[in-house]
Structure formats: C-alpha cells, structure tokens
Scaffold this motif. Structure first.
Motif, PDB file in Angstrom:
ATOM      1  N   TYR A   4       7.028   8.939  14.387  1.00 45.10           N
ATOM      2  CA  TYR A   4       7.525   7.845  13.981  1.00 45.10           C
ATOM      3  C   TYR A   4       7.959   7.231  13.144  1.00 45.10           C
ATOM      4  N   THR A   5       8.257   8.041  11.305  1.00 47.19           N
ATOM      5  CA  THR A   5       9.013   8.044  10.486  1.00 47.19           C
ATOM      6  C   THR A   5       9.716   9.353  10.598  1.00 47.19           C
ATOM      7  N   GLU A   6      10.410   9.864   9.193  1.00 55.56           N
ATOM      8  CA  GLU A   6      10.789  10.779   9.019  1.00 55.56           C
ATOM      9  C   GLU A   6      10.150  11.945   7.872  1.00 55.56           C
ATOM     10  N   GLU A   7       8.967  10.758   7.630  1.00 58.06           N
ATOM     11  CA  GLU A   7       7.783  11.798   7.594  1.00 58.06           C
ATOM     12  C   GLU A   7       6.990  12.579   8.766  1.00 58.06           C
TER      13      GLU A   7
ATOM     14  N   LEU B 131      -3.973  -2.623  11.688  1.00 55.16           N
ATOM     15  CA  LEU B 131      -5.275  -1.457  12.619  1.00 55.16           C
ATOM     16  C   LEU B 131      -5.409  -0.245  11.650  1.00 55.16           C
ATOM     17  N   TYR B 132      -4.102   0.696  11.739  1.00 53.71           N
ATOM     18  CA  TYR B 132      -3.914   1.946  11.717  1.00 53.71           C
ATOM     19  C   TYR B 132      -3.118   2.547   9.769  1.00 53.71           C
ATOM     20  N   GLN B 133      -3.100   1.559   9.688  1.00 51.49           N
ATOM     21  CA  GLN B 133      -1.560   1.458   9.160  1.00 51.49           C
ATOM     22  C   GLN B 133      -0.321   1.780   9.355  1.00 51.49           C
ATOM     23  N   ALA B 134      -0.315   1.710  10.546  1.00 46.98           N
ATOM     24  CA  ALA B 134       1.256   2.441  11.551  1.00 46.98           C
ATOM     25  C   ALA B 134       2.331   2.575  10.590  1.00 46.98           C
ATOM     26  N   LYS B 135       3.033   3.299  10.421  1.00 49.55           N
ATOM     27  CA  LYS B 135       4.256   3.034  10.080  1.00 49.55           C
ATOM     28  C   LYS B 135       6.086   3.397  10.755  1.00 49.55           C
ATOM     29  N   TYR B 136       6.846   2.555  10.342  1.00 49.33           N
ATOM     30  CA  TYR B 136       7.510   2.100  12.094  1.00 49.33           C
ATOM     31  C   TYR B 136       9.162   2.225  11.392  1.00 49.33           C
ATOM     32  N   GLU B 137      10.260   3.008  11.977  1.00 51.89           N
ATOM     33  CA  GLU B 137      11.641   2.652  11.439  1.00 51.89           C
ATOM     34  C   GLU B 137      11.808   1.408  12.477  1.00 51.89           C
TER      35      GLU B 137
END
Length: 439
Positions: free
Chosen positions: A253-256, A333-339
C-alpha cells in the motif's frame, strides 16, 4: 512515486491505466470511480497458479471474492482458471449468476443460514468449509432433506497469531472462527464428520490473518495442523485429501510495506507440506490457498474530484474529495494507509503537504494524512492507489451517498462493469407510510 501494473504517466501528464487516460474515464463515468487494471489482476492470479504448476503440485487457487465480488470479477477469475471462495449467500448467488463452475466454489463463513446451506447443496457446489458444531449438524440436516452428500473441510484455529491488525487476525485461539486444535474441538468435529453418511471430509482449513508479509506464520500453522493429522491418522485412519492454508498474502500500500512475491509464499508452503507428509508417510494432500487482496488489491485505483479546502493556521491543510468512508472505509476502520497523486497533474512539483478529507459528516472520515502534493484546486482529480480490495466490497450508503461505478481497463479499452448508483436507487426499496402518523 510508485506506479503499479500498467499504470504510467502519459504525454498529457495524466495517470494512465491499462492504456486508458483516467482523466477521460472520470469525465465519462464521473467520480468517485473505481478503476481496475485487468492485466495486473491476470498477472497476480497466474503468479500463484504457475508456481504450483512449475513444482508439479496438485492445487486449487481460490479467489477470495469477499475482497471484490461482482459478476465481471467472478467471470475474470474463471477465465484465469481460479476456484472461488464465497462467504455468504449473496456472494454465492453472484457466482451462480456469473456462470462460475459450481464444482470450483468453496463456501466459508461462521454463521451460514439454513437458506444459504440449502442454496449451496441444491447447486452442488464443490465444498463447504464447516466452521462450528451448529453448522456441522445443520448441514447434515440439509443434506438429508436433499437426499445428497456434500464435500467438506473443517476450519480449525491453529493458535497462530499473524503480525497484522487485531481485526484481521483470525488464526489465534480466541477467535470467532473455526474449531480449536488445542482444546479438543477439532478432534470431536473430525470424529463427527467421519461418522456422517452425508458428509465427505476432504481435509482441514486454516486462515491465520490478512496483509501478512512473511511465511513463518503459514509454516507454523501447517506444522500444528500436521501434528493433529498424525493423531487423527492413528485414531481414525484419516488422511486428508486436501489441506487449505487460507490466504492473507500482503500487498504494497505504501513504501513501508514489503510483501513477498506470490511464488515465495507458495514455494514455502509446498516445502513445508511435503516435509510433513513425508514424515507421516502419507500422500501429499492437494494444497488449497485463498488469495483475495493479493489478486485485486493493487489492481484497483480510485479517482476522486477535489472539492473544498480548509487551512488551520500553523497546524494543517485539509483538502476534501467527493468520496471517503462510503467508498473506502478501511482508513476509518483499520487506520489503513494509502498513497495518491493528482491524476491530471501527476508529475507537477510538490508544493504542499495536505490531509485528504472525505465528505461524510464524520470527523473520522479522513482518507490520507499528510500527503505531499502539488497545489491542488477544485478542478483537479485525486488518484488513490491500491483500493482494489475491500473498497467496493465494503462500500456503503452512509449519508445517503450513492456508491461509485466500477470500470475495468485493459489494452486501451474500458468497460463499465458496475453502474453508479443513482438517488433513485437509494430509495428504491423504501416503503412510504400508508397513513399520516398521529402524535
């Protein structure tokens, strides 16, 4: 900036996916808009199947349709030779309407109703993954009434906790799913299934979680399952034809995020299953897995129109888009991260850091915090990457916002596969009062 699959920046400085300009797609179909890169879905599906084929292992790769279920997506899964994992009557009905081969449908879920099981039995689907004792008895009753048998797997909880969010961890002992391996429930379920004239026990199933970036959890789960299989072989003479190790393979999802290639997960699972089967002197069972997110997740991009802007001096810049938690609830809901990028000005220089707010009447409707962007205006479009899993699938009508359209793109062509909901759709099932309410 990291672009997935066929995504690229075209000569207009626009984001292009599958050979189609996303700005033109937004103009034609409106925003928010889910855009799916079909070539990338095919590539992801084949990477799982071809690894099993290369290593000459009997297997089924079942697309976990809860990630994204539409008639077109189910048909695409069929085109790629996948089996199908469904978890509700609605997903099963979608598969049947899509013409998916019923013998390759596997039905999961922790609270299947009589009606759902009856639909599955009447349509003679390939397998039901039984989750608890209530279902074991209910399914037998349904089979008796229909004068037929059904192939089953027993879902077990192997006591393995995946390194993921608590809400998407499912293999630990304290879980709503499955028969416990350690507390004797699985032993009792195996014995009960083997004694049934109407249930054919193919093997066992586990699922340890989602968005997993390593193989260790799968190998530990396999080891625990084979430990029980040794006991069941000695006690019941039972050797599994099928071992299902679930899904949960992570994506970027992200560089992490540092997911493994599909082949690495599959190779590790095969190696572990072979080793334990040899130790037990049994045939290697057919291996089933259930990738969902890892097939469609990074193939989906959501296009939004930029709207209002708010500046909190010395604290934050907010930019609002015309969607949010109604089309992507995962951040809330999940604190999901996006770019994300501006779809119409992809390579313009970064000028500010903003936070992307949704339009719902909720403070928690925030899509992305602290996103570097060019100076965004109300005529710009925002492209959020990797929204292919659990975006459309979890979309909702909060604030009576219509759900977005879905478009598939491939080889320079676009196909609308889900129409945008209208305001008329929102009230279609409403029933007006017959008479005036009296105070």
């Amino acid at each position: 900036m990291f672009l997935h699959g066929t995504s690229k920046v075209n000569e207009k400085n626009h984001l292009e996916i599958g050979g189609v300009d996303t700005v033109e797609l937004a103009k034609q179909y409106g925003t928010p808009l889910y855009v799916y890169d079909v070539a990338l879905i095919r590539e992801r599906a084949r990477s799982f199947r071809e690894t099993f084929k290369r290593l000459n292992i009997a297997a089924q790769v079942a697309y976990a349709s809860k990630a994204f279920s539409t008639i077109a997506m189910v048909q695409l899964a069929h085109e790629e030779g996948l089996s199908l994992d469904v978890v509700s009557g609605g997903e099963l009905f979608t598969a049947i309407q899509a013409g998916f081969p019923v013998e390759r449908i596997h039905f999961h879920g922790n609270n299947k109703s009589y009606e759902e099981l009856d639909m599955a039995v009447k349509n003679n689907i390939g397998c039901i993954v039984v989750d608890n004792f209530y279902e074991l008895s209910l399914l037998e009753q349904v089979c008796i009434e229909n004068k037929t048998t059904m192939k089953i797997l027993l879902r077990v909880t192997p006591g393995v906790e995946a390194h993921t969010h608590d809400y998407i961890t499912t293999g630990q002992d304290d879980s709503k799913f499955g028969f416990g391996l350690e507390n004797g429930q699985a032993d009792q379920a195996v014995e009960q299934a083997l004694h049934s004239e109407y249930l054919e026990l193919l093997g066992i199933h586990s699922h340890i979680g989602s968005q997993i970036f390593e193989t260790t959890g799968f190998l530990v789960a396999a080891g625990k399952m084979f430990g029980k299989l040794k006991d069941w072989k000695d006690r019941f003479g039972f050797a599994p034809k099928v071992l299902n190790l679930g899904g949960g393979f992570g994506i970027r999802y992200t560089e992490e995020d540092k997911p493994l290639p599909a082949s690495k997960y599959v190779e590790a699972i095969i190696g572990e299953v072979k080793k334990h089967a040899d130790d037990l002197s049994i045939d290697i069972p057919e291996i089933w897995i259930e990738p969902g997110r890892s097939i469609v997740g990074d193939a989906g991009t959501t296009i939004y129109s930029v709207g209002s802007r708010k500046e909190v001096p010395n604290i934050r810049q907010y930019i609002a888009i015309d969607g949010g938690m109604t089309d992507n609830i995962r951040p809330a809901l999940y604190q999901a991260k996006y770019e994300a990028v501006l779809a119409n000005r992809v390579e313009d220089p970064v000028e500010e850091t903003v936070s992307i707010a949704g339009k719902c009447c909720e403070s928690g409707d925030m899509l992305i915090w602290d996103l570097p962007l060019p100076k965004a205006n109300s005529d710009d479009m925002l492209a959020v990457f990797c929204t292919g899993a659990y975006g459309y699938a979890m979309a909702n009508n909060y604030n009576r916002i219509p759900r977005p359209a879905v478009v598939f793109v491939e080889n320079g062509e676009a196909q609308l596969v889900v129409q945008r909901e209208s305001y008329e759709d929102l009230v279609r099932l409403d029933i007006p009062l017959k008479s005036k309410i009296v105070d």
